[in-house]
Scaffold this motif. Structure first.
Motif, mmCIF file in Angstrom:
data_model
loop_
_atom_site.group_PDB
_atom_site.id
_atom_site.type_symbol
_atom_site.label_atom_id
_atom_site.label_comp_id
_atom_site.label_asym_id
_atom_site.label_seq_id
_atom_site.Cartn_x
_atom_site.Cartn_y
_atom_site.Cartn_z
ATOM 1 N N LEU A 11 -18.955 46.820 -78.123
ATOM 2 C CA LEU A 11 -17.706 46.454 -77.824
ATOM 3 C C LEU A 11 -16.270 47.468 -77.405
ATOM 4 O O LEU A 11 -16.382 48.388 -78.892
ATOM 5 C CB LEU A 11 -17.193 45.382 -78.723
ATOM 6 C CG LEU A 11 -15.674 44.429 -77.925
ATOM 7 C CD1 LEU A 11 -16.110 44.007 -76.570
ATOM 8 C CD2 LEU A 11 -16.294 43.679 -79.665
ATOM 9 N N PRO A 88 -12.883 46.029 -68.198
ATOM 10 C CA PRO A 88 -13.425 45.307 -67.859
ATOM 11 C C PRO A 88 -14.529 44.965 -66.820
ATOM 12 O O PRO A 88 -15.893 44.749 -67.734
ATOM 13 C CB PRO A 88 -12.656 44.138 -68.000
ATOM 14 C CG PRO A 88 -11.686 44.782 -68.178
ATOM 15 C CD PRO A 88 -11.556 46.389 -67.416
ATOM 16 N N THR A 91 -17.908 46.248 -67.854
ATOM 17 C CA THR A 91 -19.136 45.873 -68.432
ATOM 18 C C THR A 91 -20.473 45.357 -68.026
ATOM 19 O O THR A 91 -20.524 44.260 -67.241
ATOM 20 C CB THR A 91 -18.797 43.846 -69.061
ATOM 21 O OG1 THR A 91 -17.092 44.552 -69.877
ATOM 22 C CG2 THR A 91 -19.886 42.968 -69.455
ATOM 23 N N GLN A 119 -26.227 47.459 -73.854
ATOM 24 C CA GLN A 119 -24.759 46.043 -73.338
ATOM 25 C C GLN A 119 -23.437 47.311 -74.222
ATOM 26 O O GLN A 119 -23.164 47.537 -74.615
ATOM 27 C CB GLN A 119 -24.692 45.124 -74.928
ATOM 28 C CG GLN A 119 -23.260 43.635 -73.995
ATOM 29 C CD GLN A 119 -23.792 43.393 -72.789
ATOM 30 O OE1 GLN A 119 -24.766 42.904 -72.503
ATOM 31 N NE2 GLN A 119 -22.603 43.746 -71.855
ATOM 32 N N THR A 121 -19.529 46.179 -73.229
ATOM 33 C CA THR A 121 -18.698 45.152 -73.130
ATOM 34 C C THR A 121 -17.091 45.871 -73.386
ATOM 35 O O THR A 121 -16.766 46.121 -74.468
ATOM 36 C CB THR A 121 -18.807 44.753 -74.428
ATOM 37 O OG1 THR A 121 -20.223 43.480 -73.484
ATOM 38 C CG2 THR A 121 -18.026 43.188 -73.524
ATOM 39 N N SER A 123 -13.284 45.255 -73.477
ATOM 40 C CA SER A 123 -12.568 43.605 -73.532
ATOM 41 C C SER A 123 -11.336 44.282 -72.804
ATOM 42 O O SER A 123 -10.801 45.286 -72.766
ATOM 43 C CB SER A 123 -11.993 43.134 -74.595
ATOM 44 O OG SER A 123 -11.295 44.155 -75.656
#
Length: 124
Positions: A11, A88, A91, A119, A121, A123
């Protein structure tokens, strides 16, 4: 058993950076083209970047050109993807792939070996 294992996802905030790694085991891919693909939620998997066996020929999707950098270390049987200026819309699950040919391909179906994905991601 041939394996491609991705790592380095996570993230990160909008504008941040990550470096993904794809470590191969079970055989050497030093003579093979490799690539990165990604799949966002609800979308089809798409090509991100490809690199030929020597690193002399590289392709980037327009959406990542100038922000992502693909590279490989054949001595370590590992490929990398540096992701800068993340947005974003980046992602997705990022997959590494390898093909038997030494030349890269933009066609997903021409890659015989795939990792399980990592993954990423971003934000806002």
């Amino acid at each position: 058993q041939v394996q491609l294992v991705e790592s380095g996802g996570g993230l990160v905030q909008d504008g941040g950076s990550l470096r993904l790694s794809c470590a191969a085991s079970g055989r050497t891919f030093s003579g093979n083209a490799m690539g990165w693909f990604r799949q966002a939620p609800g979308k089809e998997r798409e090509l991100v970047s490809t690199i030929n066996w020597s690193g002399s020929r590289i392709y980037y999707a327009d959406s990542v050109k100038g922000r992502f950098t693909i590279s490989r270390d054949n001595a370590k049987n590992t490929m990398y993807l540096r992701l800068n200026s993340l947005k974003p819309e980046d992602t997705a699950v990022y997959y590494c792939a390898a093909r038997e040919s030494s030349n890269g391909s933009t066609f997903e179906g021409e890659y015989e070996y795939w990792g399980q994905g990592t993954q990423v991601t971003v934000s806002s």
